[in-house]
Design a protein around this motif. Structure first.
Motif, PDB file in Angstrom:
ATOM      1  N   PRO A 147       7.299  11.538   7.885  1.00 30.03           N
ATOM      2  CA  PRO A 147       7.689  11.665   6.479  1.00 30.03           C
ATOM      3  C   PRO A 147       6.541  11.391   5.515  1.00 30.03           C
ATOM      4  O   PRO A 147       5.488  10.852   5.896  1.00 30.03           O
ATOM      5  CB  PRO A 147       8.778  10.601   6.330  1.00 30.03           C
ATOM      6  N   GLY A 148       6.768  11.751   4.259  1.00 29.95           N
ATOM      7  CA  GLY A 148       5.828  11.425   3.210  1.00 29.95           C
ATOM      8  C   GLY A 148       5.944   9.968   2.800  1.00 29.95           C
ATOM      9  O   GLY A 148       6.871   9.254   3.187  1.00 29.95           O
ATOM     10  N   HIS A 149       4.986   9.541   1.971  1.00 21.78           N
ATOM     11  CA  HIS A 149       4.942   8.123   1.600  1.00 21.78           C
ATOM     12  C   HIS A 149       6.155   7.691   0.788  1.00 21.78           C
ATOM     13  O   HIS A 149       6.553   6.528   0.844  1.00 21.78           O
ATOM     14  CB  HIS A 149       3.649   7.816   0.841  1.00 21.78           C
ATOM     15  N   GLU A 150       6.779   8.615   0.047  1.00 14.23           N
ATOM     16  CA  GLU A 150       7.965   8.248  -0.727  1.00 14.23           C
ATOM     17  C   GLU A 150       9.107   7.790   0.184  1.00 14.23           C
ATOM     18  O   GLU A 150       9.829   6.839  -0.130  1.00 14.23           O
ATOM     19  CB  GLU A 150       8.445   9.433  -1.577  1.00 14.23           C
ATOM     20  N   GLU A 151       9.254   8.466   1.333  1.00 13.87           N
ATOM     21  CA  GLU A 151      10.307   8.110   2.285  1.00 13.87           C
ATOM     22  C   GLU A 151      10.033   6.745   2.926  1.00 13.87           C
ATOM     23  O   GLU A 151      10.957   5.946   3.151  1.00 13.87           O
ATOM     24  CB  GLU A 151      10.424   9.181   3.367  1.00 13.87           C
ATOM     25  N   VAL A 152       8.760   6.466   3.217  1.00  7.58           N
ATOM     26  CA  VAL A 152       8.411   5.160   3.778  1.00  7.58           C
ATOM     27  C   VAL A 152       8.739   4.058   2.777  1.00  7.58           C
ATOM     28  O   VAL A 152       9.282   3.006   3.138  1.00  7.58           O
ATOM     29  CB  VAL A 152       6.926   5.109   4.173  1.00  7.58           C
ATOM     30  N   LEU A 196      -2.906   5.401  -1.448  1.00  4.27           N
ATOM     31  CA  LEU A 196      -2.182   6.640  -1.146  1.00  4.27           C
ATOM     32  C   LEU A 196      -2.694   7.808  -1.978  1.00  4.27           C
ATOM     33  O   LEU A 196      -2.922   7.677  -3.175  1.00  4.27           O
ATOM     34  CB  LEU A 196      -0.691   6.470  -1.437  1.00  4.27           C
ATOM     35  N   TYR A 197      -2.866   8.977  -1.333  1.00  2.91           N
ATOM     36  CA  TYR A 197      -3.032  10.203  -2.092  1.00  2.91           C
ATOM     37  C   TYR A 197      -1.676  10.885  -2.167  1.00  2.91           C
ATOM     38  O   TYR A 197      -0.762  10.599  -1.394  1.00  2.91           O
ATOM     39  CB  TYR A 197      -4.090  11.123  -1.485  1.00  2.91           C
ATOM     40  N   LYS A 198      -1.524  11.777  -3.146  1.00  2.00           N
ATOM     41  CA  LYS A 198      -0.212  12.287  -3.511  1.00  2.00           C
ATOM     42  C   LYS A 198       0.501  12.954  -2.340  1.00  2.00           C
ATOM     43  O   LYS A 198       1.714  12.820  -2.170  1.00  2.00           O
ATOM     44  CB  LYS A 198      -0.343  13.266  -4.670  1.00  2.00           C
ATOM     45  N   SER A 199      -0.236  13.672  -1.498  1.00  2.00           N
ATOM     46  CA  SER A 199       0.394  14.464  -0.433  1.00  2.00           C
ATOM     47  C   SER A 199       0.521  13.714   0.886  1.00  2.00           C
ATOM     48  O   SER A 199       0.957  14.289   1.883  1.00  2.00           O
ATOM     49  CB  SER A 199      -0.425  15.737  -0.190  1.00  2.00           C
ATOM     50  N   LEU A 200       0.149  12.438   0.932  1.00  3.50           N
ATOM     51  CA  LEU A 200       0.049  11.720   2.206  1.00  3.50           C
ATOM     52  C   LEU A 200       1.370  11.689   2.954  1.00  3.50           C
ATOM     53  O   LEU A 200       2.423  11.409   2.390  1.00  3.50           O
ATOM     54  CB  LEU A 200      -0.440  10.294   1.976  1.00  3.50           C
ATOM     55  N   HIS A 253     -14.656   6.543  -3.156  1.00  3.32           N
ATOM     56  CA  HIS A 253     -14.101   6.169  -1.865  1.00  3.32           C
ATOM     57  C   HIS A 253     -12.728   6.817  -1.749  1.00  3.32           C
ATOM     58  O   HIS A 253     -12.040   7.032  -2.749  1.00  3.32           O
ATOM     59  CB  HIS A 253     -13.983   4.650  -1.753  1.00  3.32           C
ATOM     60  N   SER A 254     -12.312   7.123  -0.524  1.00  2.53           N
ATOM     61  CA  SER A 254     -11.010   7.763  -0.328  1.00  2.53           C
ATOM     62  C   SER A 254      -9.872   6.914  -0.876  1.00  2.53           C
ATOM     63  O   SER A 254      -8.786   7.435  -1.166  1.00  2.53           O
ATOM     64  CB  SER A 254     -10.781   8.064   1.157  1.00  2.53           C
ATOM     65  N   HIS A 255     -10.092   5.609  -1.047  1.00  2.82           N
ATOM     66  CA  HIS A 255      -9.113   4.727  -1.678  1.00  2.82           C
ATOM     67  C   HIS A 255      -8.687   5.261  -3.050  1.00  2.82           C
ATOM     68  O   HIS A 255      -7.542   5.081  -3.478  1.00  2.82           O
ATOM     69  CB  HIS A 255      -9.712   3.326  -1.827  1.00  2.82           C
ATOM     70  N   ASN A 256      -9.607   5.934  -3.742  1.00  4.85           N
ATOM     71  CA  ASN A 256      -9.344   6.408  -5.097  1.00  4.85           C
ATOM     72  C   ASN A 256      -9.081   7.913  -5.188  1.00  4.85           C
ATOM     73  O   ASN A 256      -9.003   8.459  -6.287  1.00  4.85           O
ATOM     74  CB  ASN A 256     -10.518   6.032  -6.003  1.00  4.85           C
ATOM     75  N   TYR A 257      -8.942   8.568  -4.056  1.00  7.16           N
ATOM     76  CA  TYR A 257      -8.591   9.991  -4.054  1.00  7.16           C
ATOM     77  C   TYR A 257      -7.081  10.149  -4.230  1.00  7.16           C
ATOM     78  O   TYR A 257      -6.297   9.440  -3.607  1.00  7.16           O
ATOM     79  CB  TYR A 257      -9.028  10.635  -2.733  1.00  7.16           C
ATOM     80  N   ARG A 258      -6.684  11.099  -5.081  1.00  8.29           N
ATOM     81  CA  ARG A 258      -5.262  11.350  -5.297  1.00  8.29           C
ATOM     82  C   ARG A 258      -4.896  12.822  -5.083  1.00  8.29           C
ATOM     83  O   ARG A 258      -3.957  13.126  -4.354  1.00  8.29           O
ATOM     84  CB  ARG A 258      -4.846  10.901  -6.713  1.00  8.29           C
ATOM     85  N   ASN A 299       0.806  -1.214   0.000  1.00  9.94           N
ATOM     86  CA  ASN A 299       0.000   0.000   0.000  1.00  9.94           C
ATOM     87  C   ASN A 299       0.844   1.271   0.000  1.00  9.94           C
ATOM     88  O   ASN A 299       0.324   2.373  -0.145  1.00  9.94           O
ATOM     89  CB  ASN A 299      -0.937   0.009   1.219  1.00  9.94           C
ATOM     90  N   TRP A 300       2.161   1.143   0.153  1.00 10.81           N
ATOM     91  CA  TRP A 300       3.031   2.316   0.151  1.00 10.81           C
ATOM     92  C   TRP A 300       3.569   2.630  -1.245  1.00 10.81           C
ATOM     93  O   TRP A 300       4.425   3.501  -1.407  1.00 10.81           O
ATOM     94  CB  TRP A 300       4.181   2.130   1.137  1.00 10.81           C
ATOM     95  N   ILE A 301       3.065   1.932  -2.259  1.00  6.37           N
ATOM     96  CA  ILE A 301       3.412   2.241  -3.648  1.00  6.37           C
ATOM     97  C   ILE A 301       2.382   3.233  -4.178  1.00  6.37           C
ATOM     98  O   ILE A 301       1.197   2.907  -4.299  1.00  6.37           O
ATOM     99  CB  ILE A 301       3.417   0.977  -4.519  1.00  6.37           C
ATOM    100  N   TYR A 302       2.810   4.435  -4.504  1.00  8.02           N
ATOM    101  CA  TYR A 302       1.874   5.443  -4.993  1.00  8.02           C
ATOM    102  C   TYR A 302       1.568   5.232  -6.475  1.00  8.02           C
ATOM    103  O   TYR A 302       2.467   4.964  -7.275  1.00  8.02           O
ATOM    104  CB  TYR A 302       2.447   6.849  -4.799  1.00  8.02           C
ATOM    105  N   SER A 303       0.299   5.354  -6.822  1.00 10.51           N
ATOM    106  CA  SER A 303      -0.138   5.296  -8.215  1.00 10.51           C
ATOM    107  C   SER A 303      -1.059   6.472  -8.481  1.00 10.51           C
ATOM    108  O   SER A 303      -1.950   6.767  -7.673  1.00 10.51           O
ATOM    109  CB  SER A 303      -0.880   3.983  -8.500  1.00 10.51           C
ATOM    110  N   GLN A 304      -0.856   7.156  -9.596  1.00  7.57           N
ATOM    111  CA  GLN A 304      -1.737   8.255  -9.952  1.00  7.57           C
ATOM    112  C   GLN A 304      -3.136   7.750 -10.284  1.00  7.57           C
ATOM    113  O   GLN A 304      -4.113   8.499 -10.170  1.00  7.57           O
ATOM    114  CB  GLN A 304      -1.172   9.028 -11.148  1.00  7.57           C
TER     115      GLN A 304
END
Length: 465
Positions: A100-105, A67-71, A191-196, A42-47
């Motif tokens: 940290p942001g999701h990229e760091e995780v 993940l949303y972009k700014s998480l 659903h928030s699952h699909n918010y970016r 779940n820590w892999i961001y997808s647009q």
């Protein structure tokens, strides 16, 4: 070293990687199946989001990540470390923040996989479509997976294993709020699952359903752009502070919606809305598991499950890692619990925020049970333990969907796991991070990640020991 088995691990997120490492340490032969092309779950961001933004279509194309972009994390990185692999701020690193942001995780997770030699164990791009026991005597399981050849064609294969550990998490199958008129309401529902990102909500009247971390973050992002934001919540717990926003209002839950676009709240308010966003959590979902009805999901209770890991009649050859969760929602939504009582309870739940470490203890336990260095009780004793848990929940009036949210029992659960593994209890300063979630939000508001001095707080806790 004990017995050695051929073990399949389903998922290469945090739970799957921890499990693979512990199984390998115990001498097992490990294969990890991962649908994505990289580790992280779940820590892999997808647009992209799911092709059905509400998540109701069973045939939709599913994007695993929520993940949303700014998480950014809502836990400090100190609470996201493993027992022997800390989540450190690296000199010259891209993200030095405590939250940290999701990229760091994801970088942390990738480093963990590389440093422990886990990458070569993983079959990337393999979506598991069937896990089934094919021989009860030899406890042989078939794992059927498929890989995409072209946009429209797949290639399937089957492999046999002696044990399977399911580590797929639960943040993929959305849980949707139910109310009359939902299916015929003409506006956009997601659903928030699909918010970016928030741009699509500019000048829109938006209704947010929920009172958890996702709703907090989305309110903060959307409200500067939206025409209005109306938040529907079950209680008045101050997780959301709409008074900090000029164009936001808080209501009770949605009573119903109409075909003309109106949304009616239980408090009598009516708004003409353009968008409804369901920040309403997720369901456990295992469409690939064929267990002849032994393992079921009933109102988000995966069962029967001994200590949230082993189905008694299939143990130890089938297990789960990562079922338990920080069920703060139950405490927050309980209007009978005042804030000071809530924080008092949370201070006792010392392991509750240390989600990664609880999974690590589970993974180590599962690996050692399979190798025979740690024994399970008899099938009858495990079944009795499960029934006792269900009975206690019923007496307390707890619904089934809180079975794996340990709440105040989590310290007892983690201590039990540690005892099975002969691990001494963790230091107090590493355990009390759950308070940061509630205390930080309450005292510092939505900006708690940037205004709260975690290092100072840690020093204060450490000096109190």
């Amino acid at each position: 070293m004990g017995e050695s088995y051929k073990v399949a691990v389903i998922g290469a997120g945090i739970a799957g990687l921890l499990t693979a490492r512990e199984l390998q340490r115990e001498g097992h032969h490990v294969t990890v199946f991962e649908k994505a092309t990289k580790v992280g779950g779940n820590w892999i961001y997808s647009q992209r989001g799911d092709t059905d933004p509400l998540g109701l279509d069973p045939n939709r194309e599913i994007v695993h990540s929520s993940l949303y972009k700014s998480l950014r994390t809502n836990l400090p990185r100190q609470a996201m470390s493993f027992l022997d692999y800390p989540f450190l701020k690296k000199e010259g690193g891209d993200d030095q923040r405590t939250f940290p942001g999701h990229e760091e995780v994801l970088r942390f997770i990738e480093g963990f996989a590389r440093d422990f030699g886990l990458m070569e164990l993983i079959q990337f791009g393999h979506q598991v479509i069937r896990v089934e026991l094919v021989d009860e005597v030899t406890h042989e399981w078939v794992v059927e997976s498929r890989t995409r050849e072209t946009e429209s064609t797949w290639e399937s294969k089957e492999e046999l294993f002696e044990a399977v550990v399911i580590c797929t998490g639960k943040e993929t199958e959305p849980n949707i709020s139910e109310f009359p008129g939902r299916d015929s309401w003409p506006g956009l529902q997601i659903h928030s699952h699909n918010y970016r990102t928030p741009e699509q909500f500019e000048n829109k009247v938006v209704v947010l359903i929920g009172n958890g971390p996702s709703a907090v973050d989305l309110l903060k992002e959307i409200s500067p752009l939206a025409k209005q934001v109306h938040v529907a919540v079950r209680s008045s717990f101050p997780m959301l502070r709409v008074d900090n926003y000029d164009k936001a209002w808080q209501h009770s839950m949605i009573e119903c919606t109409h075909k003309d676009g109106k949304v009616v709240f239980q408090d009598g308010a009516i708004v003409d809305a353009d968008v409804i966003i369901h920040c309403t959590g997720y369901k456990y979902h295992y469409p690939f598991l064929k267990s002849n009805g032994i393992v079921t999901v009933d109102d988000n209770r995966v069962g029967p499950m001994y200590k949230h890991a082993f189905p008694p009649s299939l143990a130890p050859w089938l297990s789960f890692v990562g079922l338990t969760n920080r069920d703060l929602a139950y405490l927050m939504l309980s209007q009978s619990i005042e804030l000071n009582v809530l924080i008092s309870i949370l201070k006792k739940c010392v392991y509750q925020a240390v989600v990664f470490r609880v999974m690590e203890l589970q993974a180590r336990w599962v690996a050692k049970v399979l190798s025979g260095t740690v024994e399970l009780p008899s099938q009858e004793a495990m079944s009795s333990s499960v029934e006792q848990l269900y009975s206690e929940m019923e007496k307390k009036g707890l619904p089934k969907n809180h079975t794996h949210g340990l709440m105040e029992a989590e310290v007892e659960y983690a201590s039990w796991l540690a005892a099975q593994l002969n691990i001494k209890p963790l230091k107090r300063w590493k355990e009390l991070t759950v308070v940061s979630i509630v205390k930080g939000v309450v005292q510092y508001g939505e900006n708690f990640r940037d205004t709260w001095d975690i290092d100072k707080w840690m020093q204060e806790i450490d000096s109190s020991d």
